[in-house]
Design a protein around this motif. Structure first.
Motif, PDB file in Angstrom:
ATOM      1  N   UNK A 213      13.798   9.640  14.373  1.00  0.00           N
ATOM      2  CA  UNK A 213      15.158   9.911  14.214  1.00  0.00           C
ATOM      3  C   UNK A 213      15.762  11.355  14.327  1.00  0.00           C
ATOM      4  N   UNK A 214      14.802  12.289  13.952  1.00  0.00           N
ATOM      5  CA  UNK A 214      15.144  13.709  13.977  1.00  0.00           C
ATOM      6  C   UNK A 214      15.042  13.907  15.568  1.00  0.00           C
ATOM      7  N   UNK A 215      14.113  13.409  16.210  1.00  0.00           N
ATOM      8  CA  UNK A 215      13.882  13.839  17.440  1.00  0.00           C
ATOM      9  C   UNK A 215      14.758  13.186  18.601  1.00  0.00           C
ATOM     10  N   UNK A 216      15.615  12.365  18.053  1.00  0.00           N
ATOM     11  CA  UNK A 216      16.599  11.660  18.920  1.00  0.00           C
ATOM     12  C   UNK A 216      16.046  10.415  19.525  1.00  0.00           C
ATOM     13  N   UNK A 217      15.152   9.840  18.995  1.00  0.00           N
ATOM     14  CA  UNK A 217      14.674   8.508  19.652  1.00  0.00           C
ATOM     15  C   UNK A 217      14.209   7.553  18.412  1.00  0.00           C
ATOM     16  N   UNK A 218      15.243   7.067  17.766  1.00  0.00           N
ATOM     17  CA  UNK A 218      15.218   6.276  16.549  1.00  0.00           C
ATOM     18  C   UNK A 218      14.151   4.986  17.055  1.00  0.00           C
ATOM     19  N   UNK A 219      13.604   4.482  15.921  1.00  0.00           N
ATOM     20  CA  UNK A 219      12.829   3.332  16.065  1.00  0.00           C
ATOM     21  C   UNK A 219      13.933   2.224  16.517  1.00  0.00           C
ATOM     22  N   UNK A 220      13.453   1.061  16.993  1.00  0.00           N
ATOM     23  CA  UNK A 220      13.922  -0.100  17.319  1.00  0.00           C
ATOM     24  C   UNK A 220      13.450  -1.274  16.715  1.00  0.00           C
ATOM     25  N   UNK A 221      14.196  -2.390  16.542  1.00  0.00           N
ATOM     26  CA  UNK A 221      13.310  -3.681  16.137  1.00  0.00           C
ATOM     27  C   UNK A 221      12.314  -4.073  17.107  1.00  0.00           C
ATOM     28  N   UNK A 222      11.216  -4.417  16.435  1.00  0.00           N
ATOM     29  CA  UNK A 222       9.834  -4.641  17.043  1.00  0.00           C
ATOM     30  C   UNK A 222       8.900  -3.550  17.594  1.00  0.00           C
ATOM     31  N   UNK A 223       9.469  -2.289  17.106  1.00  0.00           N
ATOM     32  CA  UNK A 223       8.507  -1.063  17.413  1.00  0.00           C
ATOM     33  C   UNK A 223       7.510  -0.953  16.417  1.00  0.00           C
ATOM     34  N   UNK A 224       6.408  -0.317  16.723  1.00  0.00           N
ATOM     35  CA  UNK A 224       5.465  -0.251  15.765  1.00  0.00           C
ATOM     36  C   UNK A 224       5.308   1.250  15.182  1.00  0.00           C
ATOM     37  N   UNK A 225       4.704   1.423  13.794  1.00  0.00           N
ATOM     38  CA  UNK A 225       4.689   2.915  13.416  1.00  0.00           C
ATOM     39  C   UNK A 225       3.223   3.407  14.272  1.00  0.00           C
ATOM     40  N   UNK A 226       3.353   4.369  14.885  1.00  0.00           N
ATOM     41  CA  UNK A 226       2.133   4.714  15.503  1.00  0.00           C
ATOM     42  C   UNK A 226       1.371   6.078  15.113  1.00  0.00           C
ATOM     43  N   UNK A 227       0.344   5.842  15.119  1.00  0.00           N
ATOM     44  CA  UNK A 227      -0.476   7.268  14.529  1.00  0.00           C
ATOM     45  C   UNK A 227      -0.581   8.227  16.094  1.00  0.00           C
ATOM     46  N   UNK A 228      -0.796   9.371  16.103  1.00  0.00           N
ATOM     47  CA  UNK A 228      -0.935  10.118  17.332  1.00  0.00           C
ATOM     48  C   UNK A 228      -1.699   9.717  18.426  1.00  0.00           C
TER      49      UNK A 228
ATOM     50  N   UNK B 296       0.801  -1.300  -0.021  1.00  0.00           N
ATOM     51  CA  UNK B 296      -0.001  -0.018   0.018  1.00  0.00           C
ATOM     52  C   UNK B 296       1.035   1.342  -0.090  1.00  0.00           C
ATOM     53  N   UNK B 297       0.845   1.842  -1.086  1.00  0.00           N
ATOM     54  CA  UNK B 297       1.768   3.279  -1.206  1.00  0.00           C
ATOM     55  C   UNK B 297       1.567   4.232   0.129  1.00  0.00           C
ATOM     56  N   UNK B 298       0.018   4.248   0.287  1.00  0.00           N
ATOM     57  CA  UNK B 298      -0.118   5.260   1.336  1.00  0.00           C
ATOM     58  C   UNK B 298       0.756   4.893   2.453  1.00  0.00           C
ATOM     59  N   UNK B 299       0.551   3.833   2.960  1.00  0.00           N
ATOM     60  CA  UNK B 299       1.018   3.192   4.232  1.00  0.00           C
ATOM     61  C   UNK B 299       2.570   3.420   4.350  1.00  0.00           C
ATOM     62  N   UNK B 300       3.179   3.206   3.154  1.00  0.00           N
ATOM     63  CA  UNK B 300       4.738   3.219   3.224  1.00  0.00           C
ATOM     64  C   UNK B 300       5.204   4.684   3.318  1.00  0.00           C
ATOM     65  N   UNK B 301       4.277   5.489   2.608  1.00  0.00           N
ATOM     66  CA  UNK B 301       4.486   7.087   3.051  1.00  0.00           C
ATOM     67  C   UNK B 301       4.320   7.501   4.338  1.00  0.00           C
ATOM     68  N   UNK B 302       3.256   7.053   4.889  1.00  0.00           N
ATOM     69  CA  UNK B 302       3.136   7.357   6.573  1.00  0.00           C
ATOM     70  C   UNK B 302       4.247   6.720   7.268  1.00  0.00           C
ATOM     71  N   UNK B 303       4.743   5.800   6.946  1.00  0.00           N
ATOM     72  CA  UNK B 303       5.668   5.115   7.863  1.00  0.00           C
ATOM     73  C   UNK B 303       6.953   5.751   7.671  1.00  0.00           C
ATOM     74  N   UNK B 304       7.410   6.316   6.303  1.00  0.00           N
ATOM     75  CA  UNK B 304       8.405   6.963   6.348  1.00  0.00           C
ATOM     76  C   UNK B 304       8.406   8.022   7.046  1.00  0.00           C
ATOM     77  N   UNK B 305       7.715   8.899   7.028  1.00  0.00           N
ATOM     78  CA  UNK B 305       7.542  10.272   8.134  1.00  0.00           C
ATOM     79  C   UNK B 305       7.543   9.869   9.287  1.00  0.00           C
ATOM     80  N   UNK B 306       6.828   8.690   9.646  1.00  0.00           N
ATOM     81  CA  UNK B 306       7.181   8.437  11.212  1.00  0.00           C
ATOM     82  C   UNK B 306       8.503   8.115  11.600  1.00  0.00           C
ATOM     83  N   UNK B 307       9.112   7.070  10.841  1.00  0.00           N
ATOM     84  CA  UNK B 307      10.604   6.870  11.205  1.00  0.00           C
ATOM     85  C   UNK B 307      11.622   7.913  10.855  1.00  0.00           C
TER      86      UNK B 307
END
Length: 358
Positions: free
Chosen positions: A295-310, A280-291
């Motif tokens: 990273x920018x906020x200094x709290x990079x995702x780790x293995x097993x983490x979820x991409x979360x909505x607000x 789903x191209x919409x989903x991968x676009x959202x996941x990109x933004x979250x990941x």
């Protein structure tokens, strides 16, 4: 720069508590509204990439950062590289590319990283000079799943052919590699009509339906034992359905590969193509933004983490991120985003893609 901010000293406490406190203070120093992401797609004006843009834009709106999706007018690696240069000069915080040729992007990505800019790729799992490549799913699983579907239709004997857009298309070639490796280990009597010499064992169709059509007609005439056609670019399955119809090969030669409801729907109904595979191209676009935001906020995702909505709910197919290191030492992050469209769910997927503007 995201890599040059100062962390305040954490209180002297238990080590894990100290790490958590430092992470909290790091995030407190960064303001998500300052984040500017640029994503450069293969070519502008393609609905698929417009849908990725919509997912990224939704994530940006949800979390309050800025995102821009652009692409060259033609699928030109040099134009993509120049765009990276332009956005380095413009001071973007994160620059990503869905590459036409990763080799053209590696030098400019290194330049960006040297300046503290976050770099990311999509459909670029061979990259070295990236913070991470983001994929919807494992390329190996994608290729193997396509091959297994083919065997279920055409059996474990006979011959097959498989396309790529370009011999430099990373994901396309990894899917073919995975399918051929599975065939050789599990289905020795299912033969690649084009042989097994690297690079010559697949055909290049330049993401052009006419080229794909003409090459498949030629291959079917040259190798009469072909009973299965696989396609990595979406253009191949569009052409495969036409070829099966024109050459009166329904129920004799089967076809499956990358395809969307809009590209293979009619062929599925007519029995010329058996199944389309995609993410789903919409989903991968959202996941990109979250990941990237994490990273920018200094709290990079780790293995097993979820991409979360607000609201804390996980994004479908990204409930548990996996990570691997590629041969060049680059980090690849992926979800479980493999989707398939067939006669059983075509109507359902049609409705979903209508909401994306297809």
């Amino acid at each position: 720069s995201v890599f040059s901010f100062a962390c305040q000293a954490a209180p002297a406490a238990e080590e894990t508590m100290a790490e958590e406190t430092m992470a909290e203070e790091t995030m407190a120093e960064m303001d998500v509204s300052d984040l500017e992401i640029v994503y450069i797609v293969k070519v502008d004006g393609i609905v698929w990439f417009d849908t990725e843009r919509a997912g990224l834009d939704t994530c940006a709106a949800d979390y309050g950062f800025k995102a821009t999706t652009v692409g060259p007018p033609t699928a030109d690696p040099a134009l993509q590289a120049q765009m990276v240069e332009d956005y380095i000069a413009a001071g973007a915080d994160a620059i990503g590319v869905c590459p036409n040729d990763p080799g053209a992007i590696e030098p400019v990505f290194k330049k960006a990283m040297d300046q503290g800019i976050i770099t990311f790729a999509h459909e670029g799992s061979s990259f070295k000079n990236v913070n991470f490549d983001i994929e919807a799913m494992s390329n190996q699983v994608f290729g193997e799943t396509i091959f297994e579907r083919g065997v279920s239709d055409s059996g474990d004997t006979g011959e097959y052919i498989w396309s790529v857009g370009w011999l430099t298309s990373v994901s396309h070639n990894e899917w073919v590699d995975a399918g051929i490796a599975l065939q050789q280990s599990k289905y020795p009597d299912k033969i690649n009509a084009m042989g097994y010499d690297e690079g010559a064992d697949r055909f290049e169709e330049q993401e052009d339906t006419t080229i794909a059509h003409d090459k498949m007609v030629e291959l079917l005439k040259t190798y009469p034992d072909i009973n299965q056609m696989f396609g990595s670019p979406m253009t191949t399955m569009v052409a495969a359905g036409l070829v099966v119809e024109e050459m009166n090969l329904k129920d004799k030669v089967f076809a499956c590969g990358t395809g969307l409801p809009i590209t293979v729907g009619e062929h599925l109904k007519n029995g010329y193509v058996q199944e389309g595979f995609f993410w789903d191209p919409w989903g991968v676009g959202y996941a990109m933004g979250y990941i990237i935001m994490k990273e920018y906020m200094g709290d990079p995702v780790q293995p097993g983490d979820a991409v979360l909505k607000p609201d804390g709910t996980p994004l479908k197919r990204y409930e548990k991120l996996d990570m691997v290191t590629n041969d060049a030492g680059g980090l690849v992050i992926f979800g479980q985003g493999l989707e398939r469209v067939n006669l059983d769910n075509l109507e359902e997927w049609d409705e979903i893609f209508k909401t994306y503007g297809f």
